[in-house]
Enzyme design. Structure first.
Site, PDB file in Angstrom:
ATOM      1  N   LYS A 185     -44.788  -6.740 -28.155  1.00 12.93           N
ATOM      2  CA  LYS A 185     -44.577  -5.433 -28.776  1.00 12.93           C
ATOM      3  C   LYS A 185     -43.410  -5.555 -29.744  1.00 12.93           C
ATOM      4  CE  LYS A 185     -42.159  -1.854 -28.454  1.00 12.93           C
ATOM      5  NZ  LYS A 185     -42.057  -1.446 -29.849  1.00 12.93           N
ATOM      6  N   GLU A 261     -31.992 -10.695 -24.139  1.00 16.62           N
ATOM      7  CA  GLU A 261     -31.111 -11.053 -25.270  1.00 16.62           C
ATOM      8  C   GLU A 261     -30.624  -9.740 -25.854  1.00 16.62           C
ATOM      9  OE1 GLU A 261     -30.248 -14.018 -26.255  1.00 16.62           O
ATOM     10  OE2 GLU A 261     -31.702 -15.329 -25.323  1.00 16.62           O
ATOM     11  N   CYS A 296     -27.036  -9.327 -34.108  1.00 19.68           N
ATOM     12  CA  CYS A 296     -26.485  -9.250 -32.750  1.00 19.68           C
ATOM     13  C   CYS A 296     -25.162 -10.003 -32.609  1.00 19.68           C
ATOM     14  CB  CYS A 296     -27.502  -9.779 -31.753  1.00 19.68           C
ATOM     15  SG  CYS A 296     -28.120 -11.423 -32.167  1.00 19.68           S
ATOM     16  N   GLU A 395     -20.932  -1.728 -30.225  1.00 21.37           N
ATOM     17  CA  GLU A 395     -21.599  -2.539 -31.239  1.00 21.37           C
ATOM     18  C   GLU A 395     -21.963  -1.563 -32.364  1.00 21.37           C
ATOM     19  OE1 GLU A 395     -25.658  -3.713 -30.333  1.00 21.37           O
ATOM     20  OE2 GLU A 395     -25.278  -5.687 -31.188  1.00 21.37           O
TER      21      GLU A 395
HETATM   22  P1  NAD Z   1     -33.834  -1.344 -29.068  1.00 17.98           P
HETATM   23  O1  NAD Z   1     -33.317  -1.669 -27.725  1.00 17.98           O
HETATM   24  O2  NAD Z   1     -33.782   0.052 -29.544  1.00 17.98           O
HETATM   25  O3  NAD Z   1     -35.368  -1.792 -29.192  1.00 17.98           O
HETATM   26  C1  NAD Z   1     -35.786  -3.116 -28.961  1.00 17.98           C
HETATM   27  C2  NAD Z   1     -37.261  -3.114 -28.643  1.00 17.98           C
HETATM   28  O4  NAD Z   1     -37.453  -2.457 -27.391  1.00 17.98           O
HETATM   29  C3  NAD Z   1     -38.118  -2.336 -29.642  1.00 17.98           C
HETATM   30  O5  NAD Z   1     -39.349  -2.996 -29.815  1.00 17.98           O
HETATM   31  C4  NAD Z   1     -38.303  -1.004 -28.947  1.00 17.98           C
HETATM   32  O6  NAD Z   1     -39.444  -0.289 -29.373  1.00 17.98           O
HETATM   33  C5  NAD Z   1     -38.447  -1.463 -27.515  1.00 17.98           C
HETATM   34  N1  NAD Z   1     -38.198  -0.437 -26.490  1.00 17.98           N
HETATM   35  C6  NAD Z   1     -37.473   0.703 -26.581  1.00 17.98           C
HETATM   36  N2  NAD Z   1     -37.507   1.374 -25.419  1.00 17.98           N
HETATM   37  C7  NAD Z   1     -38.247   0.622 -24.556  1.00 17.98           C
HETATM   38  C8  NAD Z   1     -38.624   0.779 -23.191  1.00 17.98           C
HETATM   39  N3  NAD Z   1     -38.254   1.828 -22.468  1.00 17.98           N
HETATM   40  N4  NAD Z   1     -39.378  -0.187 -22.627  1.00 17.98           N
HETATM   41  C9  NAD Z   1     -39.758  -1.276 -23.319  1.00 17.98           C
HETATM   42  N5  NAD Z   1     -39.444  -1.467 -24.633  1.00 17.98           N
HETATM   43  C10 NAD Z   1     -38.689  -0.522 -25.227  1.00 17.98           C
HETATM   44  O7  NAD Z   1     -33.077  -2.317 -30.076  1.00 17.98           O
HETATM   45  P2  NAD Z   1     -33.206  -2.358 -31.661  1.00 17.98           P
HETATM   46  O8  NAD Z   1     -32.453  -1.200 -32.223  1.00 17.98           O
HETATM   47  O9  NAD Z   1     -34.617  -2.568 -32.053  1.00 17.98           O
HETATM   48  O10 NAD Z   1     -32.449  -3.735 -32.015  1.00 17.98           O
HETATM   49  C11 NAD Z   1     -31.084  -3.818 -32.175  1.00 17.98           C
HETATM   50  C12 NAD Z   1     -30.419  -4.311 -30.916  1.00 17.98           C
HETATM   51  O11 NAD Z   1     -30.953  -5.586 -30.570  1.00 17.98           O
HETATM   52  C13 NAD Z   1     -28.934  -4.534 -31.077  1.00 17.98           C
HETATM   53  O12 NAD Z   1     -28.258  -4.096 -29.931  1.00 17.98           O
HETATM   54  C14 NAD Z   1     -28.815  -6.052 -31.219  1.00 17.98           C
HETATM   55  O13 NAD Z   1     -27.562  -6.567 -30.862  1.00 17.98           O
HETATM   56  C15 NAD Z   1     -29.900  -6.504 -30.315  1.00 17.98           C
HETATM   57  N6  NAD Z   1     -30.300  -7.878 -30.650  1.00 17.98           N
HETATM   58  C16 NAD Z   1     -29.957  -8.902 -29.801  1.00 17.98           C
HETATM   59  C17 NAD Z   1     -30.274 -10.222 -30.137  1.00 17.98           C
HETATM   60  C18 NAD Z   1     -29.883 -11.378 -29.245  1.00 17.98           C
HETATM   61  O14 NAD Z   1     -30.375 -12.478 -29.463  1.00 17.98           O
HETATM   62  N7  NAD Z   1     -29.022 -11.188 -28.265  1.00 17.98           N
HETATM   63  C19 NAD Z   1     -30.950 -10.489 -31.322  1.00 17.98           C
HETATM   64  C20 NAD Z   1     -31.273  -9.418 -32.156  1.00 17.98           C
HETATM   65  C21 NAD Z   1     -30.951  -8.114 -31.804  1.00 17.98           C
END
Ligand code: NAD
Length: 492
Positions: A185, A261, A296, A395
């Site tokens: 997803k 992650e 991130c 963040e």
């Molecule tokens: P997010 O947590 O809002 O969403 C991530 C994914 O999870 C999306 O596909 C979203 O639709 C899905 N999601 C949301 N609610 C969910 C649920 N209840 N159950 C299952 N899936 C769900 O994050 P974002 O805004 O898309 O991305 C930014 C974040 O990601 C930042 O915090 C960033 O630091 C982190 N990030 C971490 C890494 C790493 O390698 N550690 C890499 C890239 C981004």
């Protein structure tokens, strides 16, 4: 539209979910996919409902059992993945444009970095398939005890919007290489490039059902996927808040193993004996501007010796005046848009709270008015911060650098240790002892010394603390998609 990268109005991305080797229209909640560069509505899409998730996961479970993918000789699986990587490169221009259409990734970067890393990442895991050995254990003479690796079955992968294609394929690649079936997803904000790349996987020979991509809203599609009873492993990249929910859902619906992650707040720990303050300033400014800080591991906390704090801040500020905001499809653009108006407002809120708590905005601090409908944020430096200031604790996910100063080695190392996050960090010093002491003391999954942001496909990447656990990339990133079985055989 006159552009020197690509014309976004000419792109017609595919919609729906990619399941069983074909596109299936969405049947869930509607959502809008917007071009962050100019606020233009690309299309209203429908996500995958729980019913469609069930169809994809059931097909994946069937493919895992019947397609013969996991049973193929490893080199045969590798050949298919190599073909897939080759097809991605053949379609570089199309995929780079699709990636830059709905995300904040600049066309110069998707053309010259993201698509190449995607293909190379898949090749890395294809090459690694037959390099993970099992074991024969020491045992009594008439017993042979061995350890073998087995794929889990159906892997649910969930990915974010910030570097969408690379982060999605670096889950799919190793999970498929290990023999699993994968249902991904992607973020609903950036669904298009990965749909096309999944189509190419099918063209390369990944069996129908072995890989599905289901765009949709997190609480609907993502949650149904995590909770599905036929899912055996959950690989998640996203925010810490969502990661916690994913872990709860995975625990409550079969105690599925998870890899998380999550977010970060990486320190740039600069001692007064740093080899070159100009080079340090280049790296910090580069990190703040890359993807407008929406990364991130972005090095958004400058933890600096008070004797050199003003000089270094001034050098960074000079470099942060240069970036040119503009659309992702313009090759002249060097500062990406912010993903959404909501995220732009969140950055402004954190800065307002920081100021109220006594911090000083040295430069920037406001939305950049480009007049084209996109949300852009000025590169920003905030100083006179306290450890409990909002801009230190959170963040920000924008081009914002928060400065903290220290007066001795121990205080510097203590400040570099964030109370919540531990994804990455950097140390800048000419003293090897100090470098090693700091690198070993900072609780983070990656520490750079006298550099920043270098990643390598063979280097495990992931977090300490609430930045998550488990590692992507490297042999660890492949091994995690394999379960371990011990077999004891009595020989007489
Ligand atoms: P997010 O947590 O809002 O969403 C991530 C994914 O999870 C999306 O596909 C979203 O639709 C899905 N999601 C949301 N609610 C969910 C649920 N209840 N159950 C299952 N899936 C769900 O994050 P974002 O805004 O898309 O991305 C930014 C974040 O990601 C930042 O915090 C960033 O630091 C982190 N990030 C971490 C890494 C790493 O390698 N550690 C890499 C890239 C981004």
């Amino acid at each position: 539209m006159q552009v020197n990268g690509f014309n976004p109005d000419e792109l017609t991305p595919s919609s729906g979910s990619f399941i069983g080797g074909q596109y299936i229209p969405g049947d869930g909640t509607e959502y809008e996919v917007i071009r962050p560069s100019d606020g233009h509505l690309i299309r209203t899409e429908r996500g995958a409902s729980a019913t469609l998730v069930d169809r994809a996961v059931t097909e994946a479970a069937k493919a895992f059992k019947t397609s013969g993918w996991a049973a193929r000789p490893p080199r045969e699986r590798a050949k298919v993945l190599f073909r897939w990587a080759g097809l991605i490169e053949e379609h570089l221009e199309e995929i780079a444009s699709l990636e830059s259409l709905a995300s904040c990734r600049l066309i110069n970067e998707t053309r010259h970095l993201d698509v190449g890393v995607t293909a190379e990442g898949i090749r890395f895991f294809a090459e690694a398939i037959d390099k993970l050995d099992g074991k024969v254990l020491a045992s009594e003479e008439n017993v042979m005890s061995m350890v073998v690796n087995e794929p889990y079955g159906v892997v649910a992968a969930i990915s974010p919007w910030n570097v969408p294609l690379v982060l999605a394929t670096l889950k799919i690649g190793p999970a498929l290489a290990a023999g699993n079936a994968v249902v991904l997803k992607p973020s609903e904000l950036t669904p298009y490039s990965i749909l096309r790349v999944a189509e190419l996987a099918h063209e390369a020979g990944v069996p129908a059902g072995q890989l599905a991509v289901l765009p949709g809203l997190g609480p609907e599609t993502g949650s149904a996927l995590v909770r599905h009873p036929l899912v055996n492993y959950v690989s998640f990249t996203g925010s810490t808040a969502t990661g916690k929910q994913v872990m709860i859902d995975a625990a409550n619906t079969g105690l599925k193993p998870v890899c998380l992650e999550l977010g970060g707040k990486s320190p740039q720990l600069v001692f007064r004996d740093a080899p070159s303050l100009d080079r340090v300033a280049d790296r910090i400014a580069g990190s703040i501007c890359f993807n407008a800080g929406q990364v991130c591991f972005a090095g958004t906390r400058l933890v600096v010796d008070e004797k050199i704090g003003d000089e270094l801040t001034e050098k960074i500020a000079r470099r942060l005046k240069n970036p040119k905001p503009g659309p992702t499809w313009d090759t002249e653009t060097t500062l990406s848009p912010i993903i959404s108006a909501k995220q732009g407002a969140r950055i402004a809120d954190i800065l307002r709270d920081a100021k109220t708590a006594g911090a000083e905005i040295v430069m920037g601090g406001k939305r950049e008015e480009t007049g084209n409908g996109g949300v852009f944020f000025q590169p920003t430096i905030v100083r006179n911060t306290k450890p409990d200031n909002a801009v230190i604790l959170n963040e920000v996910f924008g081009p914002v650098l928060a400065v903290q100063s220290f007066s001795g080695v121990e205080e510097g190392i203590a400040l570099a240790d964030h109370p919540v996050y531990g994804l990455a960090g950097a140390v800048h010093t000419s003293d090897i002892n100090k470098a090693l002491l700091a690198a070993k003391s900072i609780p983070a999954g990656t520490v750079w010394v006298n550099t920043f942001g270098e990643l390598s496909l063979n280097a495990p990447f992931g977090g300490y603390k609430q930045s998550g656990f488990g590692r992507d990339y490297g042999m660890t990133g492949l091994a995690k998609y394999l379960n371990t079985k011990t077999i004891h055989i009595r020989l007489n």
